[in-house]
Design a protein around this motif. Structure first.
Motif, PDB file in Angstrom:
ATOM      1  N   GLY A   9       9.626 -14.734 -48.899  1.00  0.00           N
ATOM      2  CA  GLY A   9      10.153 -15.515 -47.782  1.00  0.00           C
ATOM      3  C   GLY A   9       9.960 -16.985 -48.126  1.00  0.00           C
ATOM      4  N   THR A  10      11.062 -17.748 -48.143  1.00  0.00           N
ATOM      5  CA  THR A  10      10.947 -19.162 -48.549  1.00  0.00           C
ATOM      6  C   THR A  10      11.424 -20.079 -47.418  1.00  0.00           C
ATOM      7  N   GLY A  11      11.103 -19.682 -46.169  1.00  0.00           N
ATOM      8  CA  GLY A  11      11.469 -20.498 -45.003  1.00  0.00           C
ATOM      9  C   GLY A  11      10.397 -21.523 -44.704  1.00  0.00           C
ATOM     10  N   SER A  30       9.110 -16.399 -56.388  1.00  0.00           N
ATOM     11  CA  SER A  30       9.334 -16.277 -54.949  1.00  0.00           C
ATOM     12  C   SER A  30      10.504 -15.323 -54.753  1.00  0.00           C
ATOM     13  N   ALA A  31      10.671 -14.846 -53.519  1.00  0.00           N
ATOM     14  CA  ALA A  31      11.831 -13.985 -53.217  1.00  0.00           C
ATOM     15  C   ALA A  31      12.300 -14.245 -51.804  1.00  0.00           C
ATOM     16  N   ASP A  32      13.625 -14.221 -51.642  1.00  0.00           N
ATOM     17  CA  ASP A  32      14.239 -14.424 -50.325  1.00  0.00           C
ATOM     18  C   ASP A  32      15.696 -13.992 -50.484  1.00  0.00           C
ATOM     19  N   PRO A  33      16.250 -13.306 -49.478  1.00  0.00           N
ATOM     20  CA  PRO A  33      17.662 -12.916 -49.598  1.00  0.00           C
ATOM     21  C   PRO A  33      18.605 -14.114 -49.679  1.00  0.00           C
ATOM     22  N   GLU A  36      20.183 -19.685 -51.970  1.00  0.00           N
ATOM     23  CA  GLU A  36      20.093 -21.137 -51.877  1.00  0.00           C
ATOM     24  C   GLU A  36      18.659 -21.572 -51.535  1.00  0.00           C
ATOM     25  N   ARG A  37      18.049 -20.834 -50.578  1.00  0.00           N
ATOM     26  CA  ARG A  37      16.694 -21.200 -50.166  1.00  0.00           C
ATOM     27  C   ARG A  37      15.704 -20.991 -51.322  1.00  0.00           C
ATOM     28  N   VAL A  38      15.874 -19.882 -52.050  1.00  0.00           N
ATOM     29  CA  VAL A  38      14.969 -19.625 -53.181  1.00  0.00           C
ATOM     30  C   VAL A  38      15.114 -20.744 -54.213  1.00  0.00           C
ATOM     31  N   ILE A  53       2.950 -13.134 -47.826  1.00  0.00           N
ATOM     32  CA  ILE A  53       4.061 -12.648 -47.000  1.00  0.00           C
ATOM     33  C   ILE A  53       4.381 -13.701 -45.940  1.00  0.00           C
ATOM     34  N   CYS A  54       5.517 -14.365 -46.136  1.00  0.00           N
ATOM     35  CA  CYS A  54       5.939 -15.478 -45.264  1.00  0.00           C
ATOM     36  C   CYS A  54       7.301 -15.161 -44.648  1.00  0.00           C
ATOM     37  N   THR A  55       7.509 -13.909 -44.343  1.00  0.00           N
ATOM     38  CA  THR A  55       8.785 -13.433 -43.794  1.00  0.00           C
ATOM     39  C   THR A  55       8.640 -13.210 -42.281  1.00  0.00           C
ATOM     40  N   PRO A  56       9.760 -12.986 -41.583  1.00  0.00           N
ATOM     41  CA  PRO A  56       9.639 -12.627 -40.155  1.00  0.00           C
ATOM     42  C   PRO A  56       8.775 -11.375 -39.997  1.00  0.00           C
ATOM     43  N   GLY A  92       9.110  -7.347 -40.985  1.00  0.00           N
ATOM     44  CA  GLY A  92       9.032  -6.784 -42.342  1.00  0.00           C
ATOM     45  C   GLY A  92       7.620  -6.689 -42.892  1.00  0.00           C
ATOM     46  N   HIS A  93       6.636  -7.277 -42.196  1.00  0.00           N
ATOM     47  CA  HIS A  93       5.304  -7.430 -42.804  1.00  0.00           C
ATOM     48  C   HIS A  93       4.675  -6.100 -43.240  1.00  0.00           C
ATOM     49  N   ALA A  94       4.751  -5.080 -42.377  1.00  0.00           N
ATOM     50  CA  ALA A  94       4.032  -3.828 -42.687  1.00  0.00           C
ATOM     51  C   ALA A  94       4.604  -3.173 -43.948  1.00  0.00           C
ATOM     52  N   GLU A 142       1.204 -13.772 -43.213  1.00  0.00           N
ATOM     53  CA  GLU A 142       1.284 -14.727 -42.098  1.00  0.00           C
ATOM     54  C   GLU A 142       1.081 -14.007 -40.759  1.00  0.00           C
ATOM     55  N   LYS A 143       0.684 -14.786 -39.758  1.00  0.00           N
ATOM     56  CA  LYS A 143       0.589 -14.271 -38.400  1.00  0.00           C
ATOM     57  C   LYS A 143       1.983 -14.098 -37.833  1.00  0.00           C
ATOM     58  N   PRO A 144       2.231 -13.303 -36.817  1.00  0.00           N
ATOM     59  CA  PRO A 144       1.346 -12.203 -36.466  1.00  0.00           C
ATOM     60  C   PRO A 144       1.415 -11.183 -37.593  1.00  0.00           C
ATOM     61  N   TRP A 153      16.033 -13.764 -35.704  1.00  0.00           N
ATOM     62  CA  TRP A 153      14.899 -12.858 -35.498  1.00  0.00           C
ATOM     63  C   TRP A 153      14.017 -13.270 -34.326  1.00  0.00           C
ATOM     64  N   ARG A 154      14.315 -14.432 -33.707  1.00  0.00           N
ATOM     65  CA  ARG A 154      13.443 -14.875 -32.613  1.00  0.00           C
ATOM     66  C   ARG A 154      13.966 -14.432 -31.251  1.00  0.00           C
ATOM     67  N   GLY A 155      13.057 -14.172 -30.335  1.00  0.00           N
ATOM     68  CA  GLY A 155      13.422 -13.952 -28.936  1.00  0.00           C
ATOM     69  C   GLY A 155      13.702 -12.511 -28.555  1.00  0.00           C
ATOM     70  N   GLY A 206      -6.453 -25.565 -41.335  1.00  0.00           N
ATOM     71  CA  GLY A 206      -5.118 -25.526 -41.930  1.00  0.00           C
ATOM     72  C   GLY A 206      -4.985 -24.486 -43.021  1.00  0.00           C
ATOM     73  N   HIS A 207      -3.761 -24.383 -43.533  1.00  0.00           N
ATOM     74  CA  HIS A 207      -3.496 -23.433 -44.613  1.00  0.00           C
ATOM     75  C   HIS A 207      -4.319 -23.769 -45.863  1.00  0.00           C
ATOM     76  N   ASP A 208      -4.515 -25.077 -46.131  1.00  0.00           N
ATOM     77  CA  ASP A 208      -5.274 -25.462 -47.332  1.00  0.00           C
ATOM     78  C   ASP A 208      -6.672 -24.837 -47.281  1.00  0.00           C
TER      79      ASP A 208
HETATM   80  N1  LIG Z   1       0.602 -19.968 -39.485  1.00  0.00           N
HETATM   81  C1  LIG Z   1       1.501 -20.774 -38.948  1.00  0.00           C
HETATM   82  O1  LIG Z   1       1.196 -21.858 -38.465  1.00  0.00           O
HETATM   83  C2  LIG Z   1       2.931 -20.350 -38.931  1.00  0.00           C
HETATM   84  C3  LIG Z   1       3.940 -21.298 -38.669  1.00  0.00           C
HETATM   85  C4  LIG Z   1       5.261 -20.870 -38.673  1.00  0.00           C
HETATM   86  C5  LIG Z   1       5.569 -19.530 -38.899  1.00  0.00           C
HETATM   87  N2  LIG Z   1       4.554 -18.635 -39.107  1.00  0.00           N
HETATM   88  C6  LIG Z   1       4.846 -17.217 -39.352  1.00  0.00           C
HETATM   89  O2  LIG Z   1       5.418 -17.106 -40.654  1.00  0.00           O
HETATM   90  C7  LIG Z   1       6.411 -16.089 -40.687  1.00  0.00           C
HETATM   91  C8  LIG Z   1       7.751 -16.715 -41.103  1.00  0.00           C
HETATM   92  O3  LIG Z   1       8.082 -17.725 -40.178  1.00  0.00           O
HETATM   93  P1  LIG Z   1       9.010 -18.987 -40.603  1.00  0.00           P
HETATM   94  O4  LIG Z   1       8.936 -19.931 -39.457  1.00  0.00           O
HETATM   95  O5  LIG Z   1       8.689 -19.439 -41.962  1.00  0.00           O
HETATM   96  O6  LIG Z   1      10.425 -18.264 -40.563  1.00  0.00           O
HETATM   97  P2  LIG Z   1      11.775 -18.747 -41.265  1.00  0.00           P
HETATM   98  O7  LIG Z   1      12.862 -18.044 -40.531  1.00  0.00           O
HETATM   99  O8  LIG Z   1      11.806 -20.241 -41.402  1.00  0.00           O
HETATM  100  O9  LIG Z   1      11.637 -18.175 -42.745  1.00  0.00           O
HETATM  101  C9  LIG Z   1      11.587 -16.797 -43.009  1.00  0.00           C
HETATM  102  C10 LIG Z   1      12.215 -16.579 -44.394  1.00  0.00           C
HETATM  103  O10 LIG Z   1      12.048 -15.206 -44.735  1.00  0.00           O
HETATM  104  C11 LIG Z   1      13.239 -14.780 -45.368  1.00  0.00           C
HETATM  105  N3  LIG Z   1      13.315 -13.325 -45.320  1.00  0.00           N
HETATM  106  C12 LIG Z   1      13.727 -12.538 -44.290  1.00  0.00           C
HETATM  107  N4  LIG Z   1      13.632 -11.234 -44.641  1.00  0.00           N
HETATM  108  C13 LIG Z   1      13.153 -11.215 -45.911  1.00  0.00           C
HETATM  109  C14 LIG Z   1      12.835 -10.183 -46.815  1.00  0.00           C
HETATM  110  N5  LIG Z   1      12.989  -8.900 -46.483  1.00  0.00           N
HETATM  111  N6  LIG Z   1      12.370 -10.508 -48.039  1.00  0.00           N
HETATM  112  C15 LIG Z   1      12.201 -11.815 -48.392  1.00  0.00           C
HETATM  113  N7  LIG Z   1      12.490 -12.840 -47.564  1.00  0.00           N
HETATM  114  C16 LIG Z   1      12.947 -12.539 -46.336  1.00  0.00           C
HETATM  115  C17 LIG Z   1      14.348 -15.487 -44.605  1.00  0.00           C
HETATM  116  O11 LIG Z   1      15.560 -15.518 -45.346  1.00  0.00           O
HETATM  117  C18 LIG Z   1      13.721 -16.873 -44.419  1.00  0.00           C
HETATM  118  O12 LIG Z   1      14.026 -17.723 -45.500  1.00  0.00           O
HETATM  119  C19 LIG Z   1       6.429 -15.487 -39.278  1.00  0.00           C
HETATM  120  O13 LIG Z   1       5.582 -14.368 -39.234  1.00  0.00           O
HETATM  121  C20 LIG Z   1       5.874 -16.628 -38.411  1.00  0.00           C
HETATM  122  O14 LIG Z   1       5.261 -16.178 -37.227  1.00  0.00           O
HETATM  123  C21 LIG Z   1       3.269 -19.028 -39.148  1.00  0.00           C
END
Ligand SMILES: NC(=O)c1ccc[n+]([C@@H]2O[C@H](COP(=O)([O-])OP(=O)(O)OC[C@H]3O[C@@H](n4cnc5c(N)ncnc54)[C@H](O)[C@@H]3O)[C@@H](O)[C@H]2O)c1
Length: 362
Positions: free
Chosen positions: A11-13, A34-37, A40-42, A72-75, A78-80, A96-98, A167-169, A292-294
């Motif tokens: 996940g590269t969001g 890294s990996a992301d569907p 462009e984002r990757v 794992i930085c995806t919605p 998919g985490h589990a 990432e949370k949750p 994915w929100r809401g 923070g994340h650091d």
């Molecule tokens: N700890 C924090 O402060 C914090 C802040 C923001 C978000 N988050 C959490 O991080 C996670 C992601 O949130 P975000 O805001 O970065 O979302 P985002 O929508 O900005 O990014 C998610 C990325 O995941 C990619 N993705 C979706 N399905 C995928 C898959 N199967 N394989 C690979 N990539 C995939 C999407 O294309 C997108 O680029 C969520 O769980 C969110 O709750 C945590």
């Protein structure tokens, strides 16, 4: 020679950048892919952070690369499944949370970690920083006396456009509303400070945003030590603030910040009966590390380099989501829900419950 761990970011969001930036400062970590569907984002992500390889899926990445740690930085939906795939490939996971959409999914993630003999770290970065550690020690040692009442308020603002991301809401893809997605940070910190909880009652509201889940919630959480906490979360607050207040027998602890805290964000006010010598012994450490994340990733990697278990700042993936699950279940049932009850299968699946819609005309 310093060992090296090979990391991959899934996940590269938005949040993935915080991981990549933090990892750049940790000696011995090589972010190899890294990996992301979204191609462009990757591409943009890898160019910005100097990551050599990019893939469309986790499966492709794991088939091509030898990875020690998957971030794992995806919605959350998919985490589990992604965690299970990473463990199958022999990697540790930092999620990432949750951590997931339900307690059953968190159970599966923890069971998979145990079966693979790998570590599962969860990112609730508000637990980190020298101030949180210090205050937690003061509370746990009994130095501040019994914690009696607490306030845990997340007043954030997310405009209508925030919910345009598909994915929100919705209950299906986000697992819950603002309590699960935003309030969970302060709820996690509160329970990190106060220890185990025993019951929760909650109410969920849709006051303004066009979402299927809640945009506001109110609740009461009772902790095992007898602390009663008022927990409110909303995404409708023009002046944003994250607030924790704990009143103990000997002091009032206050933390006000937004997305991260440092020493100046905390205030400790002694009760009138506390001597100045004792107050002096409560002073925060001179060396300051902000939350923070650091801070979180640096502690997690120190443990991984040492072959140890996940440190407290990234352990216990279920604690905060249990409280959220109980608040939701209570809102659905119209009565408090105890921690013991959560063991029943009824409470471990989807957290979807009806939300009171108070928007004009609804
Ligand atoms: N700890 C924090 O402060 C914090 C802040 C923001 C978000 N988050 C959490 O991080 C996670 C992601 O949130 P975000 O805001 O970065 O979302 P985002 O929508 O900005 O990014 C998610 C990325 O995941 C990619 N993705 C979706 N399905 C995928 C898959 N199967 N394989 C690979 N990539 C995939 C999407 O294309 C997108 O680029 C969520 O769980 C969110 O709750 C945590």
């Amino acid at each position: 020679m310093t060992p090296t761990l090979r990391a991959a970011i899934l996940g590269t969001g938005a949040v993935a950048h915080l991981h990549a930036e933090a990892l750049a400062d940790i000696a011995g970590v090589n972010v190899i892919a890294s990996a992301d569907p979204s191609d462009e984002r990757v591409r943009d992500f890898n160019a910005r952070h100097g990551i050599p390889a990019g893939y469309g899926t986790l499966e492709e990445l794991l088939a091509e690369e030898a990875v020690d740690v998957v971030h794992i930085c995806t919605p959350p939906a998919g985490h589990a499944q992604q965690t299970a795939a990473a463990f199958d490939a022999g990697a540790h996971v930092i999620a990432e949370k949750p951590p997931a959409l339900s307690l059953a999914e968190v159970d599966a993630m923890q069971a998979a970690a145990a079966a693979a003999d790998r570590q599962l770290a969860v990112v609730f970065q508000q637990r980190t920083g020298t101030a949180a550690t210090h205050i937690r020690n003061l509370l746990q040692s009994g130095e501040l006396g019994r914690p009696l009442t607490a306030v845990c308020h997340t007043h954030w603002y997310r405009g209508a456009e925030y919910f345009d991301v598909p994915w929100r809401g919705t209950w299906e893809s986000e697992g819950g509303g603002t309590t699960l997605s935003h309030g969970i940070h302060q709820i996690d910190l509160l329970s990190y400070l106060l220890g185990e909880w025993s019951s929760a009652s909650g109410q969920l509201f849709r006051l303004d945003r066009d979402v299927e889940t809640e945009d506001t919630s109110c609740g009461v959480v009772v902790f095992e030590r007898g602390t009663v906490a008022s927990v409110m979360t909303t995404v409708l607050a023009p002046r944003e603030s994250s607030l924790i207040r704990i009143d103990t027998e000997h002091a009032t602890i206050e933390l006000e910040h937004l997305y991260g805290h440092h020493h100046a964000s905390w205030k400790l006010t002694p009760a009138r009966h506390v001597t100045s010598e004792r107050v002096a012994s409560w002073a925060l450490p001179e060396v300051e590390v902000p939350s923070g994340h650091d801070a979180l990733l640096s502690e997690v990697y120190s443990s991984l380099f040492a072959g140890g278990e996940v440190p407290p700042v990234a352990a216990d993936p279920a604690r905060a989501i249990e409280i959220v699950a109980a608040l939701y279940a209570s809102a659905g049932r119209g009565r408090p829900v105890t921690r013991t009850e959560l063991a029943e299968p009824d409470f471990r699946g989807s957290m979807r419950v009806p939300v009171r819609d108070l928007r004009p005309g609804q």
